[in-house]
Design an enzyme around this catalytic site. Structure first.
Site, PDB file in Angstrom:
ATOM      1  N   ASP A 253     -12.707 -10.625  -5.321  1.00 57.98           N
ATOM      2  CA  ASP A 253     -12.391  -9.237  -4.968  1.00 57.98           C
ATOM      3  C   ASP A 253     -13.645  -8.429  -5.261  1.00 57.98           C
ATOM      4  O   ASP A 253     -14.154  -8.445  -6.384  1.00 57.98           O
ATOM      5  CB  ASP A 253     -11.237  -8.705  -5.835  1.00 57.98           C
ATOM      6  CG  ASP A 253      -9.903  -9.352  -5.468  1.00 57.98           C
ATOM      7  OD1 ASP A 253      -9.851 -10.094  -4.471  1.00 57.98           O
ATOM      8  OD2 ASP A 253      -8.922  -9.111  -6.197  1.00 57.98           O
ATOM      9  N   ASP A 411       0.279  -8.382   0.841  1.00 53.10           N
ATOM     10  CA  ASP A 411       0.344  -7.928  -0.552  1.00 53.10           C
ATOM     11  C   ASP A 411       1.769  -7.494  -0.887  1.00 53.10           C
ATOM     12  O   ASP A 411       2.055  -6.291  -0.956  1.00 53.10           O
ATOM     13  CB  ASP A 411      -0.606  -6.728  -0.767  1.00 53.10           C
ATOM     14  CG  ASP A 411      -2.054  -7.069  -0.461  1.00 53.10           C
ATOM     15  OD1 ASP A 411      -2.517  -8.123  -0.901  1.00 53.10           O
ATOM     16  OD2 ASP A 411      -2.715  -6.261   0.223  1.00 53.10           O
TER      17      ASP A 411
END
Ligand code: 1PR
Length: 556
Positions: A253, A411
């Site tokens: 990330d 998500d």
């Protein structure tokens, strides 16, 4: 034609050929790009890494007189290496978009894998070959896993059997490589099969550790040649009709911290800030460096998620493109990049389509792009109207680059309920009841890095994006992210049983057992993790050794 050290490359600009270029250069060769048909006829050795769609590639070759030049070159038994579509185009025709004529050098029609056999399409990942005959370049590869990514394949027949040097099992026993004289072609991607080891002296090492001098008389096939000198490795097989390996993926990330540096960060349930007075963004290292380490440690793929891409414009985010360029110079496994893929109008009023954004990522070295928020909106619109607009980023990018190049990242957040009727979305009976003893849950999709819940479940989203052209699903879980307590097996079971495309399980890995658990209990094709690797708790090779011990097919 430039001497022994030159490889002629036929790149018609339809996808990521950067890794092939980087591999050739690493091996000490210069590249001459084909500009006109004569460049093919005059080549000492020719590499043709086909990318994109069959019909578009044939159209290009026919329009520029290159189809004829290629046929002459190959019929004269000149040194040739075709990769992926570079193998398929040698056949008579393909069913990819209706029936399209190929170069017609090898008998046979390229057809689609049949997903009703229970095998996920596209065929993505590391599978083992069965060597049929002296393939020259495949001599030592028996038992090795090599990287495939395709939905269409050539099948063996009586009329083409002379050509076949290896096959591979994936529901069908399809053609993995062909060889006749100096003509070679492989369905897999040697440049993504990452078994090269390079030394600064310019020498190349075999997997077994023995150092080879670069051999320029290897006629341009040294990419595959060196690759295939690795030692045969015996892997455990479940005895299924395929030896497709479960992939272990390292995820980075990435975002800019408050000082303006691009850093690898990692959240707890998506919160990436330290809980200190300064409240700074957690910094776990530099993206290019970490990606290189994970590659060396055996990562099967590397994924970069630009986690603030939803609010920043990724093409303004030049460091991210630089990260891809630098990473692809040394990392020879597939790279995925996500974050901010959508249509965008910048401060000067210039409009960029999502396709332009994705193209820039591909040109910079990405093999796949991952779409998050924009795929949620596309799925919602599709379910609301029942019509595929063809205009969403997902549809546009998969139409041009093929669905194997488009991942949808989900998500979801768990929503506990007492009765399954309490939700409008597909529910599961959960393994561990909720805080108030709830026995059911549904998984609500979110956008903007988990900040906004949407009226759609993970199950509904997965099915919709498969229909819209996604080639793979990256399935996160906000509840489990960064917790190290294991993957959300309920969620992964639900989604991987709902679709026929590969599903990557993500979020929650904290021990080697979590990887074997998710492989055994669900139909996930890959397991992705972040924190466990960034914090150096467990190296990737230990995860894979454990999986192997548990009888799970892995690429070692
Ligand atoms: O919406 O198209 O711009 O894409 C944004 C992308 O960025 C999405 O793929 C979304 O998942 C990701 N993202 C956005 N915010 C965050 C955040 O953490 N605040 N990261 C974020 C998502 C989740 C995983 C993580 C696993 C494994 N990261 O990819 O790596 O949960 O972690 P673990 O092994 O440590 O548990 P768009």
């Amino acid at each position: 034609n430039g001497g022994d050290n030159v490889v002629t490359l036929l790149d018609y600009g339809a996808g990521n050929v950067r890794s092939v270029r980087n591999a050739i250069r690493k091996l000490g060769y210069d590249i001459k790009d084909v500009q006109k048909p004569e460049d093919i006829l005059n080549a000492e050795r020719l590499i043709f890494p086909g990318v994109g769609a069959f019909a578009a590639a044939m159209d290009f070759l026919n329009r520029n007189g290159m189809a004829e030049a290629l046929c002459t070159y190959i019929e004269n038994d000149r040194p040739f290496l075709g990769i992926c579509l570079g193998l398929q185009l040698l056949f008579e025709s393909s069913e990819e978009k209706g029936l399209v004529k190929g170069l017609g050098l090898i008998p046979g029609v390229i057809g689609r894998f049949d997903s009703s056999t229970g095998f996920r399409v596209p065929h993505i990942g590391w599978n083992a070959l069965q060597i049929r005959k002296d393939a020259g370049i495949l001599d030592d590869v028996c038992g090795q896993h090599v990287y495939f990514v395709h939905s269409y394949r050539a099948m063996p027949s009586d009329t083409n059997k002379e050509w076949i040097s290896s096959t591979c099992d994936y529901g069908d026993n399809f053609i993995a490589s062909i060889r006749r004289g100096n003509v070679h072609a492989v369905q897999f991607h040697p440049e993504k099969s990452g078994v090269y080891k390079f030394f600064s002296s310019g020498k190349v090492a075999r997997m077994g550790g023995q150092i080879l001098e670069m051999n320029h008389s290897d006629v341009g096939l040294s990419i595959v040649g060196q690759f295939l000198h690795s030692k045969p490795y015996k892997t455990a097989s479940k005895g299924k009709a395929s030896r497709l390996a479960k992939r272990v993926i390292a995820c980075l990330d990435v975002r800019t911290n408050d000082k303006g540096d691009l850093v690898v960060t990692k959240g707890d349930q998506y919160d990436v800030r330290e809980h200190t007075k300064e409240n700074e963004v957690r910094n776990l290292g530099k993206p290019v460096e970490l990606a290189g380490e994970y590659y060396k440690d055996g990562a099967d793929e590397v994924t970069f998620l630009n986690i603030t891409g939803f609010r920043d414009f990724p093409l303004g985010d030049l460091p991210m493109l630089q990260v891809l360029r630098y990473t692809s110079e040394n990392v020879f496994v597939p790279l995925t990049v996500g974050g901010g893929i959508r249509d965008f109008t910048d401060g000067n009023g210039r409009h960029y389509t999502s396709l332009e954004v994705a193209s820039e990522y591909f040109r910079s070295g990405a093999d796949k792009v991952s779409i998050g928020s924009d795929a949620v909106y596309a799925a919602e619109a599709y379910l609301r109207t029942g019509v595929k607009s063809g205009k969403s980023s997902l549809e546009q990018i998969s139409r041009v680059y093929g669905n194997q190049a488009v991942v949808v990242s989900i998500d979801p957040r768990r929503v506990y309920i007492k009765n399954p009727e309490d939700a409008d979305f597909k529910t599961v009976k959960v393994t561990n009841p909720g805080p108030n003893g709830e026995e059911y849950a549904w998984y609500q999709c979110t956008v903007n890095g988990g900040r906004e819940g949407r009226p759609i479940g993970a199950y509904e989203l997965a099915k919709a994006v498969e229909e819209l052209g996604a080639g793979e699903i990256l399935l996160n879980c906000i509840d489990c992210d960064g917790q190290g307590k294991g993957f959300d097996i309920d969620l992964i079971q639900l989604v991987s049983d709902a679709v026929t495309i590969p599903v990557i399980a993500s979020s929650g890995a904290g021990a080697v057992e979590h990887f074997s658990e998710v492989c055994k209990k669900t139909n996930a094709s890959a397991a992705l993790a972040a924190g466990i690797f960034h914090r150096k708790e467990i190296p990737i090779h230990s995860v894979k050794e454990h999986m192997l011990k548990e009888g799970i097919e892995v690429r070692m």
